[in-house]
Design a protein around this motif. Structure first.
Motif, PDB file in Angstrom:
ATOM      1  N   PRO A  34     -47.351  -9.648 -32.838  1.00 36.94           N
ATOM      2  CA  PRO A  34     -47.033 -10.285 -31.581  1.00 36.94           C
ATOM      3  C   PRO A  34     -47.700 -10.467 -30.394  1.00 36.94           C
ATOM      4  CG  PRO A  34     -45.864  -8.361 -31.792  1.00 36.94           C
ATOM      5  CD  PRO A  34     -46.917  -8.085 -32.808  1.00 36.94           C
ATOM      6  N   CYS A  51     -35.506  -6.756 -31.283  1.00 40.96           N
ATOM      7  CA  CYS A  51     -36.745  -5.749 -31.740  1.00 40.96           C
ATOM      8  C   CYS A  51     -36.033  -4.525 -32.255  1.00 40.96           C
ATOM      9  CB  CYS A  51     -37.562  -5.442 -30.680  1.00 40.96           C
ATOM     10  SG  CYS A  51     -38.712  -4.333 -31.437  1.00 40.96           S
ATOM     11  N   PRO A  52     -36.187  -4.364 -33.519  1.00 41.46           N
ATOM     12  CA  PRO A  52     -35.788  -3.013 -34.131  1.00 41.46           C
ATOM     13  C   PRO A  52     -36.352  -1.692 -33.807  1.00 41.46           C
ATOM     14  CG  PRO A  52     -36.998  -4.280 -35.924  1.00 41.46           C
ATOM     15  CD  PRO A  52     -37.050  -5.098 -34.666  1.00 41.46           C
ATOM     16  N   ASP A  53     -37.662  -1.893 -33.129  1.00 34.81           N
ATOM     17  CA  ASP A  53     -38.360  -0.608 -32.794  1.00 34.81           C
ATOM     18  C   ASP A  53     -38.342  -0.346 -31.345  1.00 34.81           C
ATOM     19  OD1 ASP A  53     -39.348   0.185 -35.345  1.00 34.81           O
ATOM     20  OD2 ASP A  53     -40.180  -1.838 -35.665  1.00 34.81           O
ATOM     21  N   ALA A  55     -39.714  -2.102 -29.121  1.00 34.83           N
ATOM     22  CA  ALA A  55     -41.084  -2.231 -28.878  1.00 34.83           C
ATOM     23  C   ALA A  55     -41.507  -3.129 -27.732  1.00 34.83           C
ATOM     24  CB  ALA A  55     -41.975  -2.461 -30.042  1.00 34.83           C
ATOM     25  N   ILE A  56     -40.332  -3.876 -27.030  1.00 31.43           N
ATOM     26  CA  ILE A  56     -40.527  -4.844 -26.299  1.00 31.43           C
ATOM     27  C   ILE A  56     -40.477  -3.997 -24.699  1.00 31.43           C
ATOM     28  CG2 ILE A  56     -39.657  -6.932 -24.997  1.00 31.43           C
ATOM     29  CD1 ILE A  56     -40.605  -7.616 -27.616  1.00 31.43           C
ATOM     30  N   ILE A  66     -45.872  -5.539 -25.061  1.00 34.18           N
ATOM     31  CA  ILE A  66     -45.338  -5.080 -26.320  1.00 34.18           C
ATOM     32  C   ILE A  66     -45.915  -3.774 -26.814  1.00 34.18           C
ATOM     33  CG2 ILE A  66     -45.191  -5.807 -28.743  1.00 34.18           C
ATOM     34  CD1 ILE A  66     -45.097  -8.563 -27.886  1.00 34.18           C
ATOM     35  N   CYS A  71     -44.632  -1.128 -32.515  1.00 31.56           N
ATOM     36  CA  CYS A  71     -44.371  -2.528 -33.098  1.00 31.56           C
ATOM     37  C   CYS A  71     -44.913  -2.406 -34.575  1.00 31.56           C
ATOM     38  CB  CYS A  71     -45.076  -3.519 -32.166  1.00 31.56           C
ATOM     39  SG  CYS A  71     -45.216  -4.985 -32.944  1.00 31.56           S
ATOM     40  N   LYS A  72     -43.980  -2.649 -35.391  1.00 34.44           N
ATOM     41  CA  LYS A  72     -44.328  -2.650 -36.914  1.00 34.44           C
ATOM     42  C   LYS A  72     -44.952  -4.266 -37.364  1.00 34.44           C
ATOM     43  CE  LYS A  72     -40.622  -0.564 -38.791  1.00 34.44           C
ATOM     44  NZ  LYS A  72     -40.136   0.265 -37.697  1.00 34.44           N
ATOM     45  N   GLY A  73     -44.808  -5.192 -36.391  1.00 34.42           N
ATOM     46  CA  GLY A  73     -45.230  -6.556 -36.619  1.00 34.42           C
ATOM     47  C   GLY A  73     -44.097  -7.232 -37.457  1.00 34.42           C
ATOM     48  N   CYS A  74     -42.831  -6.956 -37.474  1.00 33.22           N
ATOM     49  CA  CYS A  74     -42.033  -7.566 -38.167  1.00 33.22           C
ATOM     50  C   CYS A  74     -41.793  -9.125 -38.032  1.00 33.22           C
ATOM     51  CB  CYS A  74     -40.586  -7.002 -38.174  1.00 33.22           C
ATOM     52  SG  CYS A  74     -39.754  -7.129 -36.575  1.00 33.22           S
ATOM     53  N   GLY A  75     -42.187  -9.587 -36.669  1.00 35.70           N
ATOM     54  CA  GLY A  75     -41.855 -10.866 -36.364  1.00 35.70           C
ATOM     55  C   GLY A  75     -40.674 -11.419 -35.790  1.00 35.70           C
ATOM     56  N   CYS A  77     -39.315 -10.754 -33.020  1.00 37.20           N
ATOM     57  CA  CYS A  77     -39.357 -11.183 -31.585  1.00 37.20           C
ATOM     58  C   CYS A  77     -39.575 -12.892 -31.562  1.00 37.20           C
ATOM     59  CB  CYS A  77     -40.115 -10.357 -31.113  1.00 37.20           C
ATOM     60  SG  CYS A  77     -41.812 -10.155 -31.665  1.00 37.20           S
TER      61      CYS A  77
HETATM   62  S1  SF4 Z   1     -42.905  -7.826 -34.348  1.00 37.95           S
HETATM   63 FE1  SF4 Z   1     -40.916  -6.495 -34.543  1.00 37.95          FE
HETATM   64  S2  SF4 Z   1     -41.316  -4.551 -33.885  1.00 37.95           S
HETATM   65 FE2  SF4 Z   1     -42.705  -5.806 -33.042  1.00 37.95          FE
HETATM   66  S3  SF4 Z   1     -42.262  -6.110 -30.951  1.00 37.95           S
HETATM   67 FE3  SF4 Z   1     -41.696  -7.916 -32.142  1.00 37.95          FE
HETATM   68  S4  SF4 Z   1     -39.713  -7.351 -33.186  1.00 37.95           S
HETATM   69 FE4  SF4 Z   1     -40.315  -5.586 -32.344  1.00 37.95          FE
END
Ligand code: SF4
Ligand code: SF4
Length: 136
Positions: A34, A51-53, A55-56, A66, A71-75, A77
């Motif tokens: 992100p 954000c589940p991690d 990471a924000i 971020i 951040c696992k890059g789930c997208g 956000c």
């Molecule tokens: S991509 Fe996922 S883990 Fe990374 S900042 Fe966004 S919501 Fe959080």
């Protein structure tokens, strides 16, 4: 062979210390990164909420970047960022690294953005965060 009952099976999934998730650099799994644009961000905190991690990162009541180490890059956000704003865009990790030389997003605080949670630059700010960066 003796059969085992459920009482013989070792208990799994116990977390015996708080804060251990910080030790696992889950950002290494990421295929998409992100990229946050502070110029577009309206600090609505939707990304932070979803954000589940955690990471924000937040500093002084504003999004500060971020945490790319976690951040696992789930997208999520980028998906939750208001469509009229679109302050977060997902890009291929390989392309992002080629662009920034592996330093992380300098616009969002460079090294702080890489998840130096022990620094005084930024933190996730979620409930339970020892610094309590965000006040509602
Ligand atoms: S991509 Fe996922 S883990 Fe990374 S900042 Fe966004 S919501 Fe959080
Ligand atoms: S959801 Fe988008 S506009 Fe809202 S705080 Fe996050 S990056 Fe900024």
């Amino acid at each position: 062979m003796d059969e085992k009952g459920w009482r013989d099976v070792p208990i799994a999934g116990l977390i015996i210390e708080p804060g251990t998730a910080r030790g696992y650099k889950t950002g290494e799994w990421r295929t998409h990164r992100p990229v946050w644009d502070p110029e577009k961000c309206i600090n609505c905190f939707l990304c932070w909420i979803y954000c589940p991690d955690s990471a924000i990162q937040v500093k002084d009541g504003k999004v500060a970047g971020i945490d790319l180490e976690h951040c696992k890059g789930c997208g999520i956000c980028a998906h939750e960022c208001p469509s009229k704003v679109r302050a977060i865009n997902m890009v291929l990790e390989s392309e992002a690294e080629a662009e920034d030389g592996g330093k992380g997003n300098e616009e969002t605080g460079g090294e702080a953005n890489r998840g130096e949670a022990d620094s005084d630059k930024a933190d996730c700010g979620k409930a339970g965060c020892e610094r309590g960066s965000v006040k509602w």
